[in-house]
Write an enzyme that holds these catalytic residues in place. Sequence first.
Site, PDB file in Angstrom:
ATOM      1  CE1 TYR A  53      16.642  -1.410 -14.464  1.00 26.89           C
ATOM      2  CE2 TYR A  53      16.116   0.914 -14.484  1.00 26.89           C
ATOM      3  CZ  TYR A  53      16.107  -0.304 -13.853  1.00 26.89           C
ATOM      4  OH  TYR A  53      15.545  -0.397 -12.598  1.00 26.89           O
ATOM      5  CE  LYS A  96      -3.294   1.321   5.137  1.00 27.04           C
ATOM      6  NZ  LYS A  96      -2.662   2.233   4.214  1.00 27.04           N
ATOM      7  CB  THR A 136      -0.960   0.036   1.213  1.00 28.95           C
ATOM      8  OG1 THR A 136      -0.171  -0.146   2.395  1.00 28.95           O
ATOM      9  CG2 THR A 136      -1.998  -1.058   1.135  1.00 28.95           C
ATOM     10  N   GLY A 137       2.157   1.143   0.095  1.00 33.11           N
ATOM     11  CA  GLY A 137       3.026   2.326   0.062  1.00 33.11           C
ATOM     12  C   GLY A 137       3.091   2.921  -1.333  1.00 33.11           C
ATOM     13  CG  HIS A 188      25.301   1.191  -5.960  1.00 31.30           C
ATOM     14  ND1 HIS A 188      25.678   0.595  -7.141  1.00 31.30           N
ATOM     15  CD2 HIS A 188      24.031   1.599  -6.142  1.00 31.30           C
ATOM     16  CE1 HIS A 188      24.672   0.641  -7.995  1.00 31.30           C
ATOM     17  NE2 HIS A 188      23.653   1.258  -7.419  1.00 31.30           N
ATOM     18  CB  ILE A 200      13.002  -3.141  -3.958  1.00 29.88           C
ATOM     19  CG1 ILE A 200      12.307  -4.277  -4.707  1.00 29.88           C
ATOM     20  CG2 ILE A 200      13.255  -1.941  -4.862  1.00 29.88           C
ATOM     21  CD1 ILE A 200      13.097  -4.885  -5.830  1.00 29.88           C
ATOM     22  CB  THR A 201      14.345  -1.520   1.068  1.00 28.77           C
ATOM     23  OG1 THR A 201      13.005  -2.000   1.012  1.00 28.77           O
ATOM     24  CG2 THR A 201      14.429  -0.294   1.957  1.00 28.77           C
ATOM     25  CD  GLU A 202      20.022   3.507  -2.495  1.00 22.82           C
ATOM     26  OE1 GLU A 202      19.173   3.806  -3.349  1.00 22.82           O
ATOM     27  OE2 GLU A 202      21.203   3.896  -2.528  1.00 22.82           O
ATOM     28  CD  GLU A 242      28.349  -1.004  -8.395  1.00 28.64           C
ATOM     29  OE1 GLU A 242      27.677  -0.559  -9.349  1.00 28.64           O
ATOM     30  OE2 GLU A 242      28.001  -0.874  -7.212  1.00 28.64           O
TER      31      GLU A 242
END
Lengths: 294, 378
Positions: A164, A43, A17-18, A252, A101-103, A214
């Site tokens: 990408y 929720k 829901t975010g 990063h 996914i969170t950074e 990297e």
Amino acid sequence: MAILIDSDTRVVVQGITGRDGSFHTREMMAYGTRVVAGVTPGKGSQMFEGPNGSSVPIFNGMDEAVRETGADTSVIYVPPRFAAGAILEAAEAGVDLIVAITEGIPVLDMARAHAFARDRGVRVLGPNCPGLISPGKSKVGILPGQIVAEGPIGVVSRSGTLTYEAVFQLTTAGLGQTTCVGIGGDPLIGTNFISCLEAFEEDSETTAVVMIGEIGGTDEQEAAAYVKENMSKPVVGFIAGQTAPPGRRMGHAGAIISGSSGTAEEKIRVFNENGISVAIRPADIVGLLKSRLA
Amino acid sequence: MDIHEYQAKECFRSVGIPVPPGRVVGTPEEAEVAAEKYGGTVVIKAQVHSGGRGKAGGVKLAKHPVEARDYASQILGMDINGLSVDKILITPAEDIDTEAYVGVLLDRKAQAATFMVSPEGGIDIEEVARTSPSAIRKLSVDPRYGMLPHQAYWLASFLYDDPNLVNQARKIIAQLYDAFVGSGASMAEINPLITTPAGVVKAIDAKMSIDDSELFRRPEIAEMRDTSSEPPSETKAREAGLSYVKLEGDVGCCVNGAGLAMATMDLVKYYGGEPANFLDIGGSSNPDKVVAALEIITSDPKVKVILFNIFGGITRCDDVANGIIEATENIDIELPIVIRLTGTNEDLALKILEDAGLSAYTSMDEVVEKAVELAGAA
């Protein structure tokens, strides 16, 4: 075939829901991902409205979500403060794969969460990663669906937009992908290059792999040794950060040269020594891949 | 985020590690007063985020308060590896019998806090790890159980033979782990850990880095940040939520995504130019962020051209194009701007930019080549 996710993958979204969670859930559903549940504490019993009149049940906790829907993969869009807790909850609920996914999750929290997930045999992808996509089958995370195409190339990368860029060039050149995996830019990640290379080597449809690394750490160097020892399929590599100064974090959390270790120069040298064709510019990836596949 | 020696020592004291007293001062007069108070010989230590302070002349022994004042006036304002010294630590000199090394950092491979200890103090641990690994004992702490008593003992017994010293060291090692976890550190180091002729083990130097991702829940540590040790543009970027590192070249780079930002810098170099910075504006097309990015890039007088490289994935290129136009209307920029946008809605974006008189490209190589050419001509 594909690695890690396919059209049977049943996804539960933690933090559905975010702002980011709801946006990307709709993107995933529009792409065809089977999103079967969402979790937001407090929720439960509401419904999440997806695209074209579709909807997904929301649960208060992961245990119930997995029990009720048979979800086998979780994707986490929870803010950094609560994200490690969300990983622990997902691992305990018994999914097979957690895509974080969170950074910006505190690294000490991640040390515990990785250990906890390992104990339960649960694979974590990330954190601080764009997730993964098996073109035409499923996407879990935030990779844009419109730049990929079905085909024989496996892609694994520590970065988001640079992936990408590379994938878009592959697609434009007619080289589709089996799966594109973003393993994340954090210092402690759950799934490393080797683990993805293993899966691509085993995947019958993957004919070649693009590996995008990297500066920082030694994951690429170890992966290069693995390629030489264990891979029959050609690998093309790219390393970002040749101009990065030592001791500075380049965006990063994991992209930092410590002392003299983890430089782009070192990684490129090790790639070359182990039979990985190194693209000096992103634009060289397609050409190298074509020559290795010819 | 690095913190200063005096701040790290404060943190060590709070967990019980024996650390000599110290006072942080900013003037020679205060240095004299502090030396007077301690009596005897004192050490004057520059507080800067740089290694090699001793070699640079930033650490001095003063036998009496007047000498302390003289050294303080030499060290204050001194340049150590490009950083100006504006604070010094005054601490009583210790009688040193032996020096050892104790450090802990987050090891990526072990995915855990990992200790390294060596009976040889005052060393460069990376160098020793490479050249004589047998001089180091290493232990990864399982994050599920924390530092166990026998592990601290095992590490301590590598440093000393005397049971009394081993006993003191094992406590210090366990306390260092507490300090590490308790402050959300990514690195903590005692170099050297000394023994005195009286048989006391003490930490006479302290070094700590804090994981940036911990700062949101540790405001008291976030406040320790010394913004005087970084270029003002980096302070401003952090406040604007941008990831920015200043470099020495003249091609200002504004990119979405850290990996692509690094690859863009590399490509500038490939075409014979020098990047002026690393800058990741993130996934957002928010014009405020673009404005902040442009202000930061143009505040560097070396910059001769501004290069945008945007890959629109989830972010729509037309949104970014509108953000760039809004930003350039709000601030006065005399420098040439070259823009590359590709991905979602790129056709729309190119039209928006061309209508506004800005040159836009779809190829990363083309735009970087152009930027380098413009920087060379300026």
